[in-house]
Scaffold this motif. Sequence first.
Motif, PDB file in Angstrom:
ATOM      1  N   LYS A  44       7.703  -6.312   5.389  1.00 43.86           N
ATOM      2  CA  LYS A  44       8.071  -7.042   4.170  1.00 43.86           C
ATOM      3  C   LYS A  44       7.029  -8.122   3.866  1.00 43.86           C
ATOM      4  CE  LYS A  44      11.830  -9.657   2.083  1.00 43.86           C
ATOM      5  NZ  LYS A  44      13.160 -10.231   2.285  1.00 43.86           N
ATOM      6  N   LYS A  45       6.572  -8.798   4.895  1.00 41.52           N
ATOM      7  CA  LYS A  45       5.535  -9.830   4.718  1.00 41.52           C
ATOM      8  C   LYS A  45       4.263  -9.195   4.166  1.00 41.52           C
ATOM      9  CE  LYS A  45       2.983 -13.280   7.403  1.00 41.52           C
ATOM     10  NZ  LYS A  45       2.832 -13.890   8.725  1.00 41.52           N
ATOM     11  N   ARG A  46       3.861  -8.069   4.734  1.00 44.48           N
ATOM     12  CA  ARG A  46       2.662  -7.351   4.290  1.00 44.48           C
ATOM     13  C   ARG A  46       2.819  -6.891   2.843  1.00 44.48           C
ATOM     14  NH1 ARG A  46       1.593  -1.725   4.288  1.00 44.48           N
ATOM     15  NH2 ARG A  46      -0.632  -1.268   4.283  1.00 44.48           N
ATOM     16  N   GLN A  47       3.981  -6.318   2.527  1.00 44.97           N
ATOM     17  CA  GLN A  47       4.215  -5.804   1.178  1.00 44.97           C
ATOM     18  C   GLN A  47       4.245  -6.936   0.157  1.00 44.97           C
ATOM     19  OE1 GLN A  47       4.194  -2.507   0.342  1.00 44.97           O
ATOM     20  NE2 GLN A  47       4.125  -3.311  -1.738  1.00 44.97           N
ATOM     21  N   GLY A  48       4.735  -8.104   0.550  1.00 44.27           N
ATOM     22  CA  GLY A  48       4.746  -9.255  -0.354  1.00 44.27           C
ATOM     23  C   GLY A  48       3.345  -9.648  -0.780  1.00 44.27           C
ATOM     24  N   VAL A  49       2.411  -9.626   0.155  1.00 43.46           N
ATOM     25  CA  VAL A  49       1.011  -9.956  -0.167  1.00 43.46           C
ATOM     26  C   VAL A  49       0.412  -8.875  -1.065  1.00 43.46           C
ATOM     27  CG1 VAL A  49      -1.278 -10.404   0.770  1.00 43.46           C
ATOM     28  CG2 VAL A  49       0.723 -11.266   1.971  1.00 43.46           C
ATOM     29  N   ILE A  50       0.719  -7.611  -0.772  1.00 43.24           N
ATOM     30  CA  ILE A  50       0.214  -6.505  -1.605  1.00 43.24           C
ATOM     31  C   ILE A  50       0.747  -6.642  -3.025  1.00 43.24           C
ATOM     32  CG2 ILE A  50       0.346  -4.004  -1.974  1.00 43.24           C
ATOM     33  CD1 ILE A  50       0.258  -3.706   1.098  1.00 43.24           C
TER      34      ILE A  50
END
Length: 150
Positions: A44-50
């Motif tokens: 979720k953290k990674r997808q938020g940045v994407i």
Amino acid sequence: MMITRKLLCVARKAAILAAFGAPLAVCGAAIALDCNEDIAKLTKKRQGVIDQLNHQSKGAKNQLDPIAACPKLRALVSAESELVAYLTKNKEWCSVPDEALANINASSAKSNSVANQACKVAAQMKKAQQQQSAGALNAPPSQKLPTGPL
């Protein structure tokens, strides 16, 4: 935190074995739940940045401004590094397939390459802007054109 869960799971299993004399699959579900929660949080953290990067690119010609994108790309590299580290460390414990680990490693390497390129361009752009503004400040005053009849 993960070590505590592992110890708790081992202790539960030992207590169940001692009490009933038969192994039960209590820990398997607990392990899967813990792994899924941790992986979901990191993903979720990674997808938020994407998503933030995608939002930034919706402007001019779907391209990112290197100066604005550099910090976000560094954040993406950091988020992916955390995910890779977790999956590598807990590969056996969480039953992470080799293919999934290889895919996230490849994605992380690509993100790192893009971040390095964008940040390099951003640094060059900032330097050019500074030189341009410094040149404007240090330029000799422009000569006034004569006014009146010639």
